[in-house]
Design an enzyme around this catalytic site. Structure first.
Site, PDB file in Angstrom:
ATOM      1  N   ARG A  12      -4.540  -5.545 -11.781  1.00 19.56           N
ATOM      2  CA  ARG A  12      -5.484  -5.456 -10.442  1.00 19.56           C
ATOM      3  C   ARG A  12      -6.345  -5.300 -10.114  1.00 19.56           C
ATOM      4  O   ARG A  12      -6.449  -3.670  -9.888  1.00 19.56           O
ATOM      5  CB  ARG A  12      -4.311  -5.841  -9.803  1.00 19.56           C
ATOM      6  CG  ARG A  12      -4.631  -6.528  -7.860  1.00 19.56           C
ATOM      7  CD  ARG A  12      -4.142  -6.620  -6.861  1.00 19.56           C
ATOM      8  NE  ARG A  12      -2.708  -6.930  -7.165  1.00 19.56           N
ATOM      9  CZ  ARG A  12      -2.176  -8.586  -6.894  1.00 19.56           C
ATOM     10  NH1 ARG A  12      -3.582  -9.861  -6.342  1.00 19.56           N
ATOM     11  NH2 ARG A  12      -1.463  -9.136  -6.884  1.00 19.56           N
ATOM     12  N   GLN A  15       0.908  -1.021  -0.154  1.00 21.15           N
ATOM     13  CA  GLN A  15      -0.222   0.539  -0.017  1.00 21.15           C
ATOM     14  C   GLN A  15       1.433   1.506  -0.158  1.00 21.15           C
ATOM     15  O   GLN A  15       1.446   1.599   0.902  1.00 21.15           O
ATOM     16  CB  GLN A  15      -1.070  -0.187   1.127  1.00 21.15           C
ATOM     17  CG  GLN A  15      -1.567   1.215   0.961  1.00 21.15           C
ATOM     18  CD  GLN A  15      -3.200   1.044   0.639  1.00 21.15           C
ATOM     19  OE1 GLN A  15      -3.710  -0.465   0.005  1.00 21.15           O
ATOM     20  NE2 GLN A  15      -3.222   2.361  -0.222  1.00 21.15           N
ATOM     21  N   LYS A  62       0.505  -6.637 -16.111  1.00 17.86           N
ATOM     22  CA  LYS A  62      -0.219  -7.446 -15.823  1.00 17.86           C
ATOM     23  C   LYS A  62      -1.396  -5.836 -14.806  1.00 17.86           C
ATOM     24  O   LYS A  62      -0.947  -4.633 -14.897  1.00 17.86           O
ATOM     25  CB  LYS A  62       0.217  -7.920 -13.969  1.00 17.86           C
ATOM     26  CG  LYS A  62      -0.571  -8.149 -12.614  1.00 17.86           C
ATOM     27  CD  LYS A  62       0.367  -8.311 -11.666  1.00 17.86           C
ATOM     28  CE  LYS A  62       0.047  -7.435 -10.627  1.00 17.86           C
ATOM     29  NZ  LYS A  62       0.798  -8.121  -9.674  1.00 17.86           N
TER      30      LYS A  62
END
Ligand code: R5P
Length: 299
Positions: free
Chosen positions: A192, A96, A190
Site C-alpha cells: 500500500r 494506525q 500486498k
C-alpha cells in the site's frame, strides 16, 4: 448482579442485556448548543458494586462514538462498579498501529490508553486489526476471533475453497478457519502506498486455477484491497471468489467496486452501528460467541 450500559440506540446492548439476564440502564444523551456532548445514566444507583458491561462500537461517526463512550465509562466509574467491562466489537483507528511515516502518532495505542485511563478493567473486542496494540491497554483484553464463523457461512456456497489472506499480516486470520474446516490456505503479497493509499500486488506463485476462493480480511473500507485481490485471483484462473470480513465499513463506492471485481458474496459480522442492505452482502450473527466470551470474563 450485572448491569449493561449501551451506547445510545446501539442494538447490541439490548441483545446482550437480555441474553445475560442483566439490568439495562437507560442513557439520556444530548448535544449542547455549542456542539459538546452530554450523557447521563438514568439509574446510576444500579452501578454501585455491580459488574458493569458497557456496550459500544466505534463506527460510524468514530470521533463522536469514541468520546461518548469515554463519557459513559466515566459516568459508570463515578458510581463504583465492582468491575467495568467494555465490549467494543469495532475499534476505530486500529490500523494506525505504528509509525509508518515519521511524525505520525500511534493512534491505535492511544485509543487503548484512553480506554484504560477512563476506567475500563477488561476490554473485549472483535478481530482487531493487529492484536499487538492490545498490549497498550495494559490490562485484561480479549480479541474475539470470528473468521471461522464467517468461513463456515461462506462454505454454503463454495466447494472445497482455498482460504486466502490478502496480505501476509492477515495470514493468521485465514489459517485459523482453514485449519478448523480442513481447507488449504495461502496469502498474497500486498503493497500500500503510504501517501496515496493505493493498493497493488506483487506476483507470487499461488495455484488457484479452477478453485473456489474465500478471501478473509478484518476490515473492508474502500474495497480497494479486496477488489484488487479478487481480480488477480480470477485472472489466475480461480473459479469463484467470496469475501469474509469482520468489519464491513464499505465506504463510498466500495460495494460497486467489489461487484465489478467479480466478488460473488460478501460475508460480514454485524460489528458496527450500521448495516448495509445489498444483494451481495450477508451478515453472520456473532452474539452467541460474544456472550460466551463475556461470560468467561464476568466469572
Ligand atoms: C489493512 O491492512 C486491512 O487489513 C484491510 O485490508 C484494509 O483496511 C482494507 O481497506 P480497503 O478496503 O480500503 O482496501
Amino acid at each position: 448482579m450485572l448491569t449493561v450500559i449501551g451506547y445510545p440506540n446501539y442494538w447490541l446492548a439490548k441483545v446482550i442485556a437480555s441474553k445475560l439476564k442483566a439490568i439495562e440502564i437507560d442513557v439520556y444523551d444530548k448535544v449542547f448548543p455549542d456542539g459538546e456532548l452530554y450523557v447521563r445514566l438514568a439509574n446510576p444507583e444500579r452501578v454501585a458494586l455491580n459488574k458493569v458491561v458497557i456496550v459500544s462500537t466505534f463506527y460510524p461517526e468514530q470521533e463522536k462514538r469514541i468520546l461518548k463512550t469515554m463519557l459513559l465509562i466515566d459516568a459508570a466509574k463515578n458510581n463504583n462498579p465492582s468491575k467495568l467491562i467494555a465490549l467494543i466489537p469495532y475499534l476505530a483507528y486500529s490500523r494506525q498501529d505504528k509509525v509508518f511515516l515519521p511524525g505520525e502518532p500511534v493512534s491505535a495505542c492511544l485509543i487503548m490508553k484512553l480506554l484504560k485511563n477512563a476506567g475500563v478493567d477488561v476490554l473485549l473486542t472483535v478481530d482487531v486489526h493487529s492484536s499487538r496494540v492490545l498490549e497498550c491497554f495494559n490490562g485484561l483484553s480479549v480479541n474475539v476471533m470470528i473468521s471461522d464463523l464467517l468461513v463456515k457461512h461462506a462454505l454454503r456456497y463454495l466447494n472445497n475453497p482455498v482460504v486466502i489472506a490478502p496480505d501476509k499480516g492477515a495470514l493468521e486470520r485465514a489459517s485459523l478457519p482453514a485449519k478448523t474446516h480442513g481447507l488449504d490456505y495461502d496469502y498474497l503479497e500486498k503493497h500500500r502506498d503510504r501517501v496515496t493509499g493505493e493498493v497493488s500486488y506483487s506476483p507470487r506463485e499461488i495455484n488457484v486455477r479452477g478453485k473456489d476462493i474465500i478471501i478473509v480480511d478484518d476490515i473492508i473500507s474502500t474495497g480497494g484491497t479486496i477488489a484488487e485481490s479478487s481480480r488477480m485471483l480470477l485472472k489466475k484462473g480461480a473459479n469463484r471468489v467470496i469475501v469474509a470480513a469482520s468489519h464491513g465499513l464499505l465506504v463510498g463506492e466500495a460495494i460497486k467496486k467489489l461487484e465489478s471485481a467479480g466478488v460473488l458474496k460478501v460475508i460480514l459480522a454485524d460489528t458496527l452501528g450500521l448495516r448495509h442492505e445489498h444483494k451481495l452482502i450477508e451478515y453472520v450473527d456473532i452474539t452467541d460467541k460474544l456472550i460466551e466470551e463475556l461470560n468467561k470474563v464476568i466469572a
